[in-house]
Design an enzyme around this catalytic site. Structure first.
Site, PDB file in Angstrom:
ATOM      1  N   ASP A  74      14.652   3.150   4.104  1.00 16.09           N
ATOM      2  CA  ASP A  74      13.427   2.476   3.048  1.00 16.09           C
ATOM      3  C   ASP A  74      14.697   1.198   2.261  1.00 16.09           C
ATOM      4  OD1 ASP A  74      12.111   3.332   4.552  1.00 16.09           O
ATOM      5  OD2 ASP A  74      10.522   4.638   3.382  1.00 16.09           O
TER       6      ASP A  74
ATOM      7  N   PRO B  97       0.882  -1.454   0.073  1.00 18.57           N
ATOM      8  CA  PRO B  97       0.146   0.317  -0.029  1.00 18.57           C
ATOM      9  C   PRO B  97       0.974   1.427  -0.121  1.00 18.57           C
ATOM     10  CG  PRO B  97      -1.052  -1.374   1.753  1.00 18.57           C
ATOM     11  CD  PRO B  97       0.708  -2.089   1.117  1.00 18.57           C
TER      12      PRO B  97
ATOM     13  N   GLY C 133       6.934   1.813   3.181  1.00 13.99           N
ATOM     14  CA  GLY C 133       8.686   1.686   2.099  1.00 13.99           C
ATOM     15  C   GLY C 133       7.680   1.649   0.265  1.00 13.99           C
ATOM     16  N   SER C 134       6.838   1.737  -0.021  1.00 14.79           N
ATOM     17  CA  SER C 134       6.468   1.118  -1.295  1.00 14.79           C
ATOM     18  C   SER C 134       7.122   2.085  -2.418  1.00 14.79           C
ATOM     19  CB  SER C 134       5.196   1.549  -1.486  1.00 14.79           C
ATOM     20  OG  SER C 134       4.303   2.244  -2.316  1.00 14.79           O
ATOM     21  N   SER C 135       7.617   3.422  -2.187  1.00 17.15           N
ATOM     22  CA  SER C 135       8.497   4.083  -3.005  1.00 17.15           C
ATOM     23  C   SER C 135      10.122   3.535  -3.018  1.00 17.15           C
ATOM     24  CB  SER C 135       8.473   5.879  -2.286  1.00 17.15           C
ATOM     25  OG  SER C 135       8.602   6.170  -1.236  1.00 17.15           O
ATOM     26  N   ALA C 136      10.085   3.178  -2.088  1.00 15.07           N
ATOM     27  CA  ALA C 136      11.629   2.684  -1.942  1.00 15.07           C
ATOM     28  C   ALA C 136      12.237   1.454  -2.524  1.00 15.07           C
ATOM     29  CB  ALA C 136      12.774   2.602  -0.509  1.00 15.07           C
ATOM     30  N   ALA C 137      10.778   1.016  -2.675  1.00 13.63           N
ATOM     31  CA  ALA C 137      10.820  -0.598  -3.068  1.00 13.63           C
ATOM     32  C   ALA C 137      10.318  -0.747  -4.738  1.00 13.63           C
ATOM     33  CB  ALA C 137       9.678  -1.641  -2.669  1.00 13.63           C
TER      34      ALA C 137
END
Ligand code: MEV
Length: 301
Positions: A134, A83, A89-93
């Site tokens: 992140d 989400p 940490g979505s943007s880093a992933a």
């Protein structure tokens, strides 16, 4: 002419925000991943499949190109189970998986340090002074301690599962980081004491993890939450989610990530988790996550 990669999201067990100011933090990857497929295009530079360019994944891939001394037009298609904008940490992933896919496509190899560096460049556009935590966990995975001065050190510790409660309130990490900086400037003495206490919590948290003492881990989470409250990054929804976790039998709970909204994590006995989930799920999205999964990896496109 295409390559794919994926990278995990994360939960910060202890030390978010204080890590921006030099304290260590304890972080773990989670079994929710973001994936990117990178494909060559005739022209148009680097962009997402919807054409947008103002994005951490695009900035990260542009950095990969610069470092390879290559020029190419690339389209990035992203697909994520993490989400967005809730502290996981979505943007880093996305930045790490996109850089890895681009690197694999253009150079036929994965260079984790270059992926880390590129993801960090990508994060800078949405983050104010990212500590690098992140992007480190998205790249290397596992569970470990991160500090600005020494980077990420993976630990040989197993903590299988934790509960995540998503308040669904999105917020901008950069805004929350600025809020804490404001506190640190207004109250330097108090902030110094909070930083010291955050450092002690990490030491004790490591001990609790090593001895697999969930009760102590939970107690330390609640202590960490007090510090986060003082610096102004909790919210009524986060406090409500924490209170619900504790009422339902969790040993302790805290916000995870930047706060202001986003997610809470809770330590609980694995055999109590289903009951806690059923008591919270009418109000908030709540799920178990497995911790310490693999970092960035190549996938079949
Ligand atoms: C965000 O996941 C964690 C923060 O500490 C910011 C950072 O470390 O860059 C709030």
């Amino acid at each position: 002419m295409r390559a794919a990669a994926s990278a995990p999201g994360k939960v910060i067990l202890f030390g978010e925000h204080f890590v921006v100011h030099g304290a260590p933090a304890l972080v773990a990857s989670i079994d929710l991943r973001a994936a990117a497929i990178v494909e060559r295009a005739e022209s148009g530079g680097v962009r997402l499949s919807d054409g947008s360019k103002d994005n951490p994944a695009v900035k990260a891939v542009e950095h990969v190109l610069r470092r390879l001394g290559a020029s190419a037009s690339l389209i990035i298609e992203i697909e994520s189970r993490i989400p967005q904008s809730v502290g996981l940490g979505s943007s880093a992933a996305l930045a790490a998986s996109s850089s890895a896919a681009a690197l694999h496509l253009l150079a036929g190899r994965l260079d984790l340090n270059l992926i880390l560096e590129s993801s960090h460049e990508g994060e800078k556009i949405i983050h104010y002074m990212p500590s690098g935590i992140d992007t480190s966990i998205a790249t290397f995975g596992g569970i470990g301690v991160y500090a600005r001065s020494s980077g990420y050190k993976k630990l040989d510790i197993a903590l299988e599962e934790i509960l995540v409660v998503n308040t669904g309130m999105r917020r901008r990490t950069g805004d929350m980081v600025l809020r804490v900086r404001g506190f640190a400037e207004r109250e330097p003495e108090q902030f110094k004491q909070l930083l010291d206490e955050a450092g002690r919590i990490i030491e004790e948290g490591l001990d609790a993890l090593r001895s697999r003492d969930l009760e102590r881990l939970g107690m330390l989470m609640s202590r960490n939450q007090e510090l986060l409250r003082v610096v102004g990054v909790s919210s009524p929804e986060l406090e409500e989610a924490i209170a619900m976790c504790l009422d339902a039998g969790a040993y302790g709970a805290k916000l995870t990530g930047a706060g202001g909204g986003g997610c809470v994590i809770a330590a609980a006995d694995p055999d109590k988790m289903d009951e806690i989930i059923s008591r919270i799920s009418g109000r908030f999205e709540v799920f178990r996550v497995r911790l310490g999964v693999e970092g960035v990896r190549v996938e079949r496109p």
